[in-house]
Design a protein around this motif. Structure first.
Motif, PDB file in Angstrom:
ATOM      1  N   ARG A  83       0.834  -1.204   0.000  1.00 53.07           N
ATOM      2  CA  ARG A  83       0.000   0.000   0.000  1.00 53.07           C
ATOM      3  C   ARG A  83       0.873   1.259   0.000  1.00 53.07           C
ATOM      4  NH1 ARG A  83      -5.406   0.348   1.854  1.00 53.07           N
ATOM      5  NH2 ARG A  83      -5.256  -1.357   3.313  1.00 53.07           N
ATOM      6  N   MET A  84       1.947   1.206   0.778  1.00 54.80           N
ATOM      7  CA  MET A  84       2.838   2.360   0.875  1.00 54.80           C
ATOM      8  C   MET A  84       3.557   2.652  -0.435  1.00 54.80           C
ATOM      9  SD  MET A  84       4.807   1.702   4.466  1.00 54.80           S
ATOM     10  CE  MET A  84       6.339   2.429   3.884  1.00 54.80           C
ATOM     11  N   LEU A  85       3.987   1.576  -1.105  1.00 50.12           N
ATOM     12  CA  LEU A  85       4.857   1.771  -2.260  1.00 50.12           C
ATOM     13  C   LEU A  85       4.085   1.917  -3.572  1.00 50.12           C
ATOM     14  CD1 LEU A  85       7.683  -0.762  -1.333  1.00 50.12           C
ATOM     15  CD2 LEU A  85       7.579   1.687  -0.908  1.00 50.12           C
ATOM     16  N   ALA A  86       2.779   1.581  -3.565  1.00 50.64           N
ATOM     17  CA  ALA A  86       2.006   1.685  -4.803  1.00 50.64           C
ATOM     18  C   ALA A  86       1.474   3.104  -4.961  1.00 50.64           C
ATOM     19  CB  ALA A  86       0.847   0.694  -4.759  1.00 50.64           C
ATOM     20  N   PRO A  87       1.217   3.515  -6.202  1.00 49.20           N
ATOM     21  CA  PRO A  87       0.576   4.818  -6.402  1.00 49.20           C
ATOM     22  C   PRO A  87      -0.800   4.810  -5.729  1.00 49.20           C
ATOM     23  CG  PRO A  87       1.312   3.852  -8.480  1.00 49.20           C
ATOM     24  CD  PRO A  87       1.477   2.801  -7.438  1.00 49.20           C
ATOM     25  N   PRO A  88      -1.246   5.950  -5.222  1.00 45.21           N
ATOM     26  CA  PRO A  88      -2.521   5.994  -4.499  1.00 45.21           C
ATOM     27  C   PRO A  88      -3.654   5.414  -5.345  1.00 45.21           C
ATOM     28  CG  PRO A  88      -1.448   8.159  -4.545  1.00 45.21           C
ATOM     29  CD  PRO A  88      -0.594   7.242  -5.342  1.00 45.21           C
ATOM     30  N   GLY A  89      -4.526   4.660  -4.704  1.00 43.86           N
ATOM     31  CA  GLY A  89      -5.705   4.163  -5.398  1.00 43.86           C
ATOM     32  C   GLY A  89      -5.496   2.834  -6.105  1.00 43.86           C
ATOM     33  N   GLN A  90      -4.256   2.396  -6.270  1.00 42.31           N
ATOM     34  CA  GLN A  90      -4.054   1.098  -6.937  1.00 42.31           C
ATOM     35  C   GLN A  90      -4.013  -0.018  -5.895  1.00 42.31           C
ATOM     36  OE1 GLN A  90      -0.834   0.933  -9.725  1.00 42.31           O
ATOM     37  NE2 GLN A  90      -1.442   2.815 -10.752  1.00 42.31           N
ATOM     38  N   PRO A  91      -4.847  -1.033  -6.096  1.00 46.89           N
ATOM     39  CA  PRO A  91      -5.038  -2.020  -5.013  1.00 46.89           C
ATOM     40  C   PRO A  91      -3.973  -3.116  -4.957  1.00 46.89           C
ATOM     41  CG  PRO A  91      -6.502  -2.536  -6.821  1.00 46.89           C
ATOM     42  CD  PRO A  91      -5.726  -1.302  -7.245  1.00 46.89           C
ATOM     43  N   TRP A  92      -2.697  -2.757  -5.047  1.00 49.40           N
ATOM     44  CA  TRP A  92      -1.651  -3.778  -4.996  1.00 49.40           C
ATOM     45  C   TRP A  92      -1.609  -4.478  -3.659  1.00 49.40           C
ATOM     46  CZ3 TRP A  92       0.909  -5.715  -9.030  1.00 49.40           C
ATOM     47  CH2 TRP A  92       0.890  -4.985 -10.232  1.00 49.40           C
ATOM     48  N   TRP A  93      -2.140  -3.809  -2.617  1.00 51.88           N
ATOM     49  CA  TRP A  93      -2.115  -4.429  -1.296  1.00 51.88           C
ATOM     50  C   TRP A  93      -2.868  -5.767  -1.281  1.00 51.88           C
ATOM     51  CZ3 TRP A  93      -7.024  -5.010   0.687  1.00 51.88           C
ATOM     52  CH2 TRP A  93      -8.021  -4.199   0.119  1.00 51.88           C
ATOM     53  N   LEU A  94      -3.746  -5.944  -2.283  1.00 56.41           N
ATOM     54  CA  LEU A  94      -4.469  -7.216  -2.345  1.00 56.41           C
ATOM     55  C   LEU A  94      -3.511  -8.399  -2.528  1.00 56.41           C
ATOM     56  CD1 LEU A  94      -7.590  -6.296  -4.502  1.00 56.41           C
ATOM     57  CD2 LEU A  94      -7.566  -7.123  -2.140  1.00 56.41           C
ATOM     58  N   VAL A  95      -2.361  -8.125  -3.150  1.00 58.17           N
ATOM     59  CA  VAL A  95      -1.363  -9.193  -3.289  1.00 58.17           C
ATOM     60  C   VAL A  95      -0.940  -9.685  -1.903  1.00 58.17           C
ATOM     61  CG1 VAL A  95       0.918  -9.775  -4.196  1.00 58.17           C
ATOM     62  CG2 VAL A  95      -0.557  -8.200  -5.463  1.00 58.17           C
ATOM     63  N   GLY A  96      -0.831  -8.745  -0.973  1.00 58.86           N
ATOM     64  CA  GLY A  96      -0.511  -9.116   0.401  1.00 58.86           C
ATOM     65  C   GLY A  96      -1.616  -9.943   1.036  1.00 58.86           C
ATOM     66  N   VAL A  97      -2.846  -9.610   0.678  1.00 60.41           N
ATOM     67  CA  VAL A  97      -3.976 -10.372   1.230  1.00 60.41           C
ATOM     68  C   VAL A  97      -3.975 -11.801   0.672  1.00 60.41           C
ATOM     69  CG1 VAL A  97      -6.484 -10.502   1.398  1.00 60.41           C
ATOM     70  CG2 VAL A  97      -5.329  -8.273   1.542  1.00 60.41           C
ATOM     71  N   ILE A  98      -3.746 -11.915  -0.646  1.00 65.62           N
ATOM     72  CA  ILE A  98      -3.663 -13.264  -1.251  1.00 65.62           C
ATOM     73  C   ILE A  98      -2.540 -14.050  -0.572  1.00 65.62           C
ATOM     74  CG2 ILE A  98      -3.188 -14.587  -3.361  1.00 65.62           C
ATOM     75  CD1 ILE A  98      -4.137 -12.269  -5.010  1.00 65.62           C
ATOM     76  N   GLY A  99      -1.447 -13.351  -0.298  1.00 64.06           N
ATOM     77  CA  GLY A  99      -0.317 -14.007   0.350  1.00 64.06           C
ATOM     78  C   GLY A  99      -0.692 -14.545   1.719  1.00 64.06           C
ATOM     79  N   MET A 100      -1.442 -13.744   2.458  1.00 62.11           N
ATOM     80  CA  MET A 100      -1.837 -14.187   3.787  1.00 62.11           C
ATOM     81  C   MET A 100      -2.746 -15.416   3.692  1.00 62.11           C
ATOM     82  SD  MET A 100      -2.768 -11.459   6.671  1.00 62.11           S
ATOM     83  CE  MET A 100      -4.297 -11.925   7.422  1.00 62.11           C
ATOM     84  N   LEU A 101      -3.620 -15.387   2.701  1.00 56.02           N
ATOM     85  CA  LEU A 101      -4.489 -16.543   2.472  1.00 56.02           C
ATOM     86  C   LEU A 101      -3.639 -17.769   2.155  1.00 56.02           C
ATOM     87  CD1 LEU A 101      -7.480 -17.353   2.049  1.00 56.02           C
ATOM     88  CD2 LEU A 101      -7.090 -17.025  -0.400  1.00 56.02           C
ATOM     89  N   ALA A 102      -2.650 -17.573   1.269  1.00 56.21           N
ATOM     90  CA  ALA A 102      -1.772 -18.694   0.915  1.00 56.21           C
ATOM     91  C   ALA A 102      -1.062 -19.231   2.152  1.00 56.21           C
ATOM     92  CB  ALA A 102      -0.753 -18.253  -0.132  1.00 56.21           C
ATOM     93  N   ALA A 103      -0.631 -18.310   3.045  1.00 55.77           N
ATOM     94  CA  ALA A 103       0.068 -18.754   4.255  1.00 55.77           C
ATOM     95  C   ALA A 103      -0.824 -19.684   5.076  1.00 55.77           C
ATOM     96  CB  ALA A 103       0.496 -17.551   5.092  1.00 55.77           C
ATOM     97  N   PHE A 104      -2.103 -19.312   5.189  1.00 55.71           N
ATOM     98  CA  PHE A 104      -3.014 -20.159   5.974  1.00 55.71           C
ATOM     99  C   PHE A 104      -3.242 -21.512   5.302  1.00 55.71           C
ATOM    100  CE2 PHE A 104      -4.194 -16.252   8.228  1.00 55.71           C
ATOM    101  CZ  PHE A 104      -4.101 -16.750   9.517  1.00 55.71           C
ATOM    102  N   LEU A 105      -3.424 -21.500   3.982  1.00 50.46           N
ATOM    103  CA  LEU A 105      -3.652 -22.772   3.284  1.00 50.46           C
ATOM    104  C   LEU A 105      -2.433 -23.680   3.418  1.00 50.46           C
ATOM    105  CD1 LEU A 105      -5.564 -21.888  -0.007  1.00 50.46           C
ATOM    106  CD2 LEU A 105      -6.386 -22.191   2.313  1.00 50.46           C
ATOM    107  N   ILE A 106      -1.231 -23.077   3.251  1.00 50.61           N
ATOM    108  CA  ILE A 106      -0.022 -23.902   3.360  1.00 50.61           C
ATOM    109  C   ILE A 106       0.111 -24.443   4.775  1.00 50.61           C
ATOM    110  CG2 ILE A 106       2.502 -23.895   3.285  1.00 50.61           C
ATOM    111  CD1 ILE A 106       2.346 -21.882   1.004  1.00 50.61           C
ATOM    112  N   MET A 107      -0.091 -23.546   5.760  1.00 52.17           N
ATOM    113  CA  MET A 107       0.068 -24.018   7.138  1.00 52.17           C
ATOM    114  C   MET A 107      -0.915 -25.137   7.462  1.00 52.17           C
ATOM    115  SD  MET A 107       0.954 -20.861   9.612  1.00 52.17           S
ATOM    116  CE  MET A 107       0.006 -19.587   8.827  1.00 52.17           C
ATOM    117  N   ALA A 108      -2.107 -25.090   6.850  1.00 50.46           N
ATOM    118  CA  ALA A 108      -3.118 -26.103   7.161  1.00 50.46           C
ATOM    119  C   ALA A 108      -2.596 -27.509   6.867  1.00 50.46           C
ATOM    120  CB  ALA A 108      -4.395 -25.830   6.364  1.00 50.46           C
ATOM    121  N   PHE A 109      -1.999 -27.696   5.685  1.00 50.58           N
ATOM    122  CA  PHE A 109      -1.521 -29.074   5.413  1.00 50.58           C
ATOM    123  C   PHE A 109      -0.101 -29.289   5.914  1.00 50.58           C
ATOM    124  CE2 PHE A 109       1.510 -28.704   1.928  1.00 50.58           C
ATOM    125  CZ  PHE A 109       1.174 -27.513   1.294  1.00 50.58           C
ATOM    126  N   TYR A 110       0.694 -28.208   5.859  1.00 53.52           N
ATOM    127  CA  TYR A 110       2.102 -28.326   6.260  1.00 53.52           C
ATOM    128  C   TYR A 110       2.211 -28.766   7.727  1.00 53.52           C
ATOM    129  CZ  TYR A 110       7.000 -26.866   5.508  1.00 53.52           C
ATOM    130  OH  TYR A 110       8.360 -26.828   5.317  1.00 53.52           O
TER     131      TYR A 110
END
Ligand code: PHE
Length: 455
Positions: A83-110
């Motif tokens: 969010r800090m590094l992207a131009p205002p209004g561009q939703p790149w922070w969603l990549v971080g959200v997808i990442g967090m989701l991935a972390a939970f999915l991986i941890m579930a089976f890992y």
């Protein structure tokens, strides 16, 4: 002078060695021991290895450098960093959200596989599950996986252990623990290799691992190799961004990433060298899938002198490898919760542990109560693995490459990679940038679409 940096209030790694241990600790994990040998075995040995190497160099390493650099520059969790590094209004922070989701999915089976490894440390001590008859070792594995309570409780213990280490903080927990465990891992693994190389069919095992055969290589195999490269290097989901945010300002990021890549590869190869000669010596199939570790290997150990000790060493080193990886996975949402919601660290850890335990139970029970539940032919466990490794991580990887390559911009990227010009590695930064812009997204995109049968 370094002590007066404005970041002194934020927890972080305290030395180059600490940075290396923690980052390598994240990269090294079940991926090296449970996935790498089995996938190499199933996909034709050295041909797969070569493609995996290329994927690591051309895609994995640049994305890892990008993540570490972004994280260190922003000194924040992945969502806030983007969010800090992207131009205002561009939703790149969603990549971080997808990442967090991935972390939970991986941890579930890992966490469930780590739980099995812990159970097998115990079984090695007892001497149970050790038999030269694979039917017996298979039955032992099936009995464990089929027992809902053993599966659940052992998973909870793993989560409590990891949470307990994280409570001690980044320097006091993650760094302190991985600094002790990593050397031990190399020592134990090297010991097993020396032993394995003295076996009768060592040459056949090595040939399998190092003599290329491309007949089995197709798009799905390449996708698997790319997915493995991402999984191995803990990239595409914000883990490395999170760790990068703990790096010291003077840390040489490309050098660190290169070292981690090489050392991680060494662990994978050593694991292959420890496993395949033994598997060939006793006439087992290398293409045994994940059951290689839990069914084939105990049958192999049973036929070796000091088999019980070797089995104990093997499962202890696998637990050691998995701990550093689990720490880095859980740290991703923990940092988000502490920074975003201002939760005290222990509370954030507790919340995250509980949040993992829910999908985790789905994985733990997919060998018993939920065995019949399938989505697209996959059990809940396999589904979590497939969706995270073959979908979320590559998609996250493409987006991070695009962000660093195009959005953040050449000037900012090179400045950050070269520590404000002090490292004089701008040429290298440009090479990384070219890979991020043109090679990684294209390669990952084509491979993904093809491997999924879309093109
Ligand atoms: N790299 C770890 C392994 O090989 C797994 C991992 C993936 C850890 C993603 C963190 C993030 O086992």
């Amino acid at each position: 002078m370094a002590a007066t940096r404005p970041t002194t209030k934020r927890d972080g790694f305290t030395s180059t060695l600490g940075v290396l241990a923690a980052t390598l600790g994240s990269a090294v994990g079940l991926g090296n021991i449970w996935k790498f040998p089995a996938l190499t075995g199933a996909n034709g040995g050295a041909g797969f290895l070569l493609i995996y190497l290329l994927a690591t160099l051309l895609v994995g390493l640049p994305v890892m450098i990008a993540e570490l650099t972004l994280g260190r520059h922003a000194r924040a969790n992945p969502i806030r960093a983007l969010r800090m590094l992207a131009p205002p209004g561009q939703p790149w922070w969603l990549v971080g959200v997808i990442g967090m989701l991935a972390a939970f999915l991986i941890m579930a089976f890992y966490s469930e596989v780590v739980a099995w490894v812990f159970v097998y440390v115990w079984k090695s001590l007892e001497g149970s599950a050790l038999s030269s008859d694979p039917a017996v070792t298979e039955a032992a594995f099936a009995a464990m996986v089929g027992n809902p309570w053993v599966s659940l409780v052992s998973q909870w213990l793993v989560l409590l252990l990891i949470g307990g280490i994280l409570v001690k903080g980044v320097a006091g927990g993650i760094e302190a623990v991985t600094k002790r465990l990593m050397p031990l891992l190399f020592l134990l693994l090297a010991g097993l290799c020396v032993f394995s190389l003295t076996l009768d069919e060592a040459a056949a095992g090595l040939a399998f691992l190092f003599k290329p055969d491309f007949s089995k290589v197709d798009a799905a195999v390449v996708l698997t190799a790319v997915g493995l490269a991402f999984f191995k290097m803990s990239i595409g989901m914000g883990t490395m961004m999170t760790y990068g945010s703990y790096f010291r300002s003077e840390q040489n990021i490309p050098l660190t990433a290169g070292r981690v890549m090489v050392a991680d590869l060494a662990v994978s190869l050593l694991a292959g060298i420890a496993i395949f000669p033994a598997v060939f010596t006793f006439g087992f199939e290398p293409t045994a899938g994940p059951s290689l570790v839990f069914i084939t290997l105990p049958a192999v150990f049973a036929q070796l002198p000091f088999g019980q000790v070797l089995m104990l060493v093997f499962f202890i080193l696998t637990s050691i490898a998995a701990i550093g990886a689990m720490l880095s996975l859980l740290e991703v949402p923990v940092l988000v919760l502490t920074e975003r919601l201002g939760l005290p660290r222990p509370l954030a850890i507790g919340v995250c542990v509980l949040a993992v335990a829910v999908p985790g139970a789905g994985c733990a029970l997919s060998g018993s109560v939920l065995a019949g539940v399938r989505v697209a032919g996959l059990t809940f466990f396999d589904l979590m693995d497939f969706v995270s490794s073959n979908l979320l991580l590559p998609v996250g990887g493409i987006l991070i490459a695009l962000f660093a390559g195009y959005v953040w911009g050449r000037a900012a990227f090179t400045r950050a990679v070269s520590n404000g010009g002090t490292l004089r590695n701008e040429g290298l930064a440009v090479v990384v940038l070219v890979l991020l812009r043109y090679v990684s997204p294209l390669l990952i995109g084509v491979v993904m679409l093809n491997g999924l049968g879309i093109i």
